[in-house]
Design a protein around this motif. Structure first.
Motif, mmCIF file in Angstrom:
data_model
loop_
_atom_site.group_PDB
_atom_site.id
_atom_site.type_symbol
_atom_site.label_atom_id
_atom_site.label_comp_id
_atom_site.label_asym_id
_atom_site.label_seq_id
_atom_site.Cartn_x
_atom_site.Cartn_y
_atom_site.Cartn_z
ATOM 1 N N PHE A 390 4.261 -6.076 -0.037
ATOM 2 C CA PHE A 390 4.721 -6.877 1.099
ATOM 3 C C PHE A 390 4.749 -6.046 2.383
ATOM 4 N N MET A 391 4.995 -4.752 2.276
ATOM 5 C CA MET A 391 4.902 -3.884 3.453
ATOM 6 C C MET A 391 3.487 -3.938 4.019
ATOM 7 N N TYR A 392 2.495 -3.876 3.116
ATOM 8 C CA TYR A 392 1.091 -3.951 3.528
ATOM 9 C C TYR A 392 0.780 -5.297 4.176
ATOM 10 N N SER A 396 -0.274 -5.995 8.127
ATOM 11 C CA SER A 396 -1.520 -6.710 8.446
ATOM 12 C C SER A 396 -1.265 -7.837 9.433
ATOM 13 N N VAL A 397 -0.184 -8.589 9.207
ATOM 14 C CA VAL A 397 0.160 -9.708 10.088
ATOM 15 C C VAL A 397 0.642 -9.195 11.446
ATOM 16 N N PHE A 398 1.483 -8.155 11.429
ATOM 17 C CA PHE A 398 2.057 -7.617 12.669
ATOM 18 C C PHE A 398 0.975 -7.050 13.572
ATOM 19 N N PHE A 401 -0.242 -8.820 16.733
ATOM 20 C CA PHE A 401 0.523 -8.723 17.977
ATOM 21 C C PHE A 401 0.453 -7.330 18.596
ATOM 22 N N VAL A 402 0.442 -6.296 17.763
ATOM 23 C CA VAL A 402 0.390 -4.915 18.272
ATOM 24 C C VAL A 402 -0.794 -4.216 17.603
ATOM 25 N N VAL A 403 -1.946 -4.247 18.259
ATOM 26 C CA VAL A 403 -3.174 -3.729 17.659
ATOM 27 C C VAL A 403 -3.232 -2.203 17.723
ATOM 28 N N SER A 404 -2.590 -1.614 18.713
ATOM 29 C CA SER A 404 -2.602 -0.163 18.861
ATOM 30 C C SER A 404 -2.009 0.513 17.627
ATOM 31 N N GLY A 405 -2.749 1.455 17.048
ATOM 32 C CA GLY A 405 -2.271 2.160 15.866
ATOM 33 C C GLY A 405 -1.002 2.946 16.139
ATOM 34 N N SER A 406 -0.998 3.733 17.226
ATOM 35 C CA SER A 406 0.185 4.534 17.550
ATOM 36 C C SER A 406 1.353 3.644 17.953
ATOM 37 N N GLY A 407 1.055 2.538 18.658
ATOM 38 C CA GLY A 407 2.115 1.610 19.065
ATOM 39 C C GLY A 407 2.754 0.930 17.875
ATOM 40 N N GLN A 408 1.937 0.494 16.919
ATOM 41 C CA GLN A 408 2.474 -0.156 15.725
ATOM 42 C C GLN A 408 3.264 0.838 14.881
ATOM 43 N N ALA A 409 2.808 2.077 14.819
ATOM 44 C CA ALA A 409 3.529 3.109 14.062
ATOM 45 C C ALA A 409 4.917 3.330 14.659
ATOM 46 N N ALA A 410 4.987 3.400 16.002
ATOM 47 C CA ALA A 410 6.275 3.634 16.664
ATOM 48 C C ALA A 410 7.242 2.473 16.453
ATOM 49 N N LEU A 411 6.701 1.257 16.334
ATOM 50 C CA LEU A 411 7.551 0.084 16.144
ATOM 51 C C LEU A 411 7.995 -0.111 14.697
ATOM 52 N N THR A 412 7.076 0.067 13.764
ATOM 53 C CA THR A 412 7.358 -0.321 12.382
ATOM 54 C C THR A 412 7.810 0.817 11.467
ATOM 55 N N MET A 413 7.282 2.025 11.652
ATOM 56 C CA MET A 413 7.593 3.096 10.707
ATOM 57 C C MET A 413 9.063 3.515 10.698
ATOM 58 N N PRO A 414 9.761 3.521 11.853
ATOM 59 C CA PRO A 414 11.188 3.864 11.778
ATOM 60 C C PRO A 414 11.988 2.890 10.916
ATOM 61 N N LEU A 415 11.505 1.658 10.771
ATOM 62 C CA LEU A 415 12.174 0.671 9.929
ATOM 63 C C LEU A 415 11.671 0.750 8.488
ATOM 64 N N MET A 416 10.344 0.898 8.316
ATOM 65 C CA MET A 416 9.758 0.886 6.984
ATOM 66 C C MET A 416 10.054 2.158 6.187
ATOM 67 N N ALA A 417 10.181 3.300 6.866
ATOM 68 C CA ALA A 417 10.420 4.562 6.151
ATOM 69 C C ALA A 417 11.760 4.564 5.408
ATOM 70 N N PHE A 434 1.068 0.962 6.041
ATOM 71 C CA PHE A 434 0.881 0.830 7.495
ATOM 72 C C PHE A 434 -0.583 1.007 7.887
ATOM 73 N N GLN A 435 -1.208 2.103 7.426
ATOM 74 C CA GLN A 435 -2.558 2.391 7.903
ATOM 75 C C GLN A 435 -3.579 1.381 7.400
ATOM 76 N N LEU A 436 -3.412 0.894 6.171
ATOM 77 C CA LEU A 436 -4.334 -0.114 5.661
ATOM 78 C C LEU A 436 -4.150 -1.448 6.390
ATOM 79 N N GLY A 437 -2.893 -1.830 6.615
ATOM 80 C CA GLY A 437 -2.621 -3.081 7.325
ATOM 81 C C GLY A 437 -3.068 -3.028 8.767
ATOM 82 N N ASP A 438 -2.873 -1.873 9.398
ATOM 83 C CA ASP A 438 -3.252 -1.711 10.795
ATOM 84 C C ASP A 438 -4.765 -1.709 10.965
ATOM 85 N N GLY A 439 -5.485 -1.034 10.060
ATOM 86 C CA GLY A 439 -6.915 -0.827 10.256
ATOM 87 C C GLY A 439 -7.805 -2.003 9.914
ATOM 88 N N PHE A 440 -7.597 -2.606 8.753
ATOM 89 C CA PHE A 440 -8.539 -3.631 8.297
ATOM 90 C C PHE A 440 -8.512 -4.894 9.145
#
Length: 493
Positions: A390-392, A396-398, A401-417, A434-440
């Motif tokens: 479900f994290m993946y 993927s869905v998120f 809205f935030v296509v930038s890899g670094s931007g999505q990491a800053a938003l989601t990883m502090p919560l997901m970790a 994160f990386q699979l959902g962000d990239g594909f």
């Protein structure tokens, strides 16, 4: 045969209705806000700092955003989304920086195309690769996949697509094949990278995982996905070469095919054409050097391409390529920028969706913050493997809205970790999700500036691309799910 009355909506129409949906969401979802903090991590021997959200600080804003039909004085209303989206951000990213980037690249290649050096070079390639054309697909796919994996290649693929798509079509394939071996290949590399400085390295640093760790698993994953991409593309390209009319891009590809009619099939490659091609090749080396060695990004790369176009145009005038005169530099630039204008506009419109929802700043009230918080609560309490999956799915869905890899990491990883710790998933798996959902999903979401730029270069509408790409996305999604679950089972850390 009676034609179907259904007509696939234009990308502009699709985005309009997504904006309408986003506007309605502001009336039913309470915006949320997070406090932010600075985190530091070591990357390539240097200490990096990133501003991230505090996952325990979420609060609902007192008032709803409630976007109106029209907002004056620089506000964001439903009908303001085009202008506000286009002028948002900075020269370093979406949207205004990417819009300028796309137009300048389009203009630069308009000058290059005016010299006809590319067309003459293509005809020479065709003459020299008789019987060995199929080798182009795996070789280029691997090279572009490595580009995505090693230095996060994305927007740069727009320029390569402009060069390679005409070659691919002239060899009997279609523009979709060209997009697959350029942009799609970069995103497979981006998603499965073991060292991408713009996604996996930042995500690992924020999550407290040793930066660039997990090499073996990720490299194996990159090899598997790249091989799958090559086989899928090769099989598709082979079928199109047998019958080009099967391609959904057959009509739009005529834009390129008209340059390679039988009457024009004989190459007239001169010294001047060679100097233009050499200028482009040296320019690309210059760009790669700048990206790898000095972290050049949108402003620098745009100027580099402008320089390449300008030098190529001067060579064209000196050698009278295609009877060029000085004013043809301006004409070529204007025509090239005009051809990519729709793609640039879509980038701004897509950014308008995020603005309608309140933006992507965790410290400002937005619907996206609430969605992020709700997703975290939904995952809590699920079985370990299902939580990771479900994290993946969420990433993927998120990414829409935030296509930038670094931007999505800053938003989601502090919560997901920390959520990964709670549900029994390693933080390395959380980074993987994160990386699979962000990239594909970068290959299909219309909010991706790089994708829309490549589609603009190919003269292919997003709706047609979606029709082709959705099957490949399902294949990638299934394979990625297998890797996520496998990572959980082997306790990937």
């Amino acid at each position: 045969m009676k034609k179907s009355r259904f007509q696939m909506p234009d990308t502009f129409i699709i985005i309009f209705f997504v904006v309408l949906l986003a506007t309605l969401l502001t009336y039913v979802i309470q915006p949320g806000v997070y406090e932010t903090k600075e985190v530091t991590f070591t990357q390539n021997g240097e200490e990096q700092t990133k501003t991230v959200l505090d996952p325990d600080s979420f609060t609902l804003a007192e008032e709803k955003i409630s976007v109106g039909i029209f907002e004056p004085y620089g506000g964001v209303g439903f009908l303001n989304y085009v202008f506000e989206g286009l002028v948002s951000g900075s020269k370093w990213g979406s949207a205004v920086g990417v819009v300028a980037f796309i137009l300048i690249i389009g203009g630069a290649f308009g000058i290059i195309m005016k010299t006809r050096a590319v067309e003459e070079g293509i005809l020479s390639v065709i003459a020299r690769t008789k019987g060995r054309e199929s080798l182009i697909i795996p070789i280029l796919f691997i090279l572009f996949s490595l580009g995505g994996a090693v230095f996060g290649m994305g927007e740069e693929a727009i320029a390569f697509a402009m060069i390679l798509i005409p070659i691919i079509i002239a060899l009997g394939y279609d523009s979709i094949t060209g997009i697959m071996i350029t942009y799609v290949a970069t995103q497979i590399g981006f998603a499965t990278s073991w060292m991408n400085p713009f996604s996996v390295a930042i995500a690992q640093g924020i999550a407290g995982v040793p930066v660039l760790s997990g090499f073996g698993f990720r490299f194996t994953m990159w090899a598997v996905f790249t091989l799958v991409g090559i086989i899928y593309t090769w099989m598709y390209a082979k079928s199109i070469r047998k019958d080009p009319t099967r391609s959904i891009a057959y009509d739009t590809d005529d834009y390129f095919r008209k340059d390679f009619k039988e009457s024009d099939i004989k190459a007239r490659f001169s010294l001047g054409h060679g100097l233009v091609i050499g200028t482009v090749a040296l320019g690309i080396v210059w760009i790669i050097w700048g990206v790898v060695k000095h972290a050049y990004y949108i402003p620098e790369i745009a100027t580099q391409f402008f320089t390449i176009g300008l030098v190529s145009g001067i060579i064209g005038v000196i050698f009278k390529l295609n009877n060029m005169r000085v004013n043809d530099l301006a004409e070529g630039f204007k025509q090239g920028a005009k051809d990519l204008l729709p793609a640039a506009l879509i980038v701004g419109m897509a950014k308008g969706i995020v603005l309608i929802l309140g933006g992507d700043d965790p410290a400002s009230p937005s619907i996206l913050n609430t969605i992020l918080y709700g997703a975290g609560n939904m995952i809590d309490g699920l079985p370990t493997a299902l939580s990771a999956w479900f994290m993946y799915v969420f990433q993927s869905v998120f990414n829409f809205f935030v296509v930038s890899g670094s931007g999505q990491a800053a938003l989601t990883m502090p919560l997901m970790a920390p959520l990964a710790d709670f549900v029994g998933v390693t933080r390395q798996v959380a980074v993987l999700a994160f990386q699979l959902g962000d990239g594909f999903t970068n290959m299909i979401v219309p909010t991706s500036a790089a994708l829309m730029g490549v589609l603009g270069a190919a003269r292919l509408d997003w709706a047609k691309w979606f029709k082709f790409q959705i099957k490949f996305q399902l294949l990638l999604f299934t394979l990625a799910s297998v890797f996520i679950i496998t990572a959980v089972l082997i306790n990937f850390s």
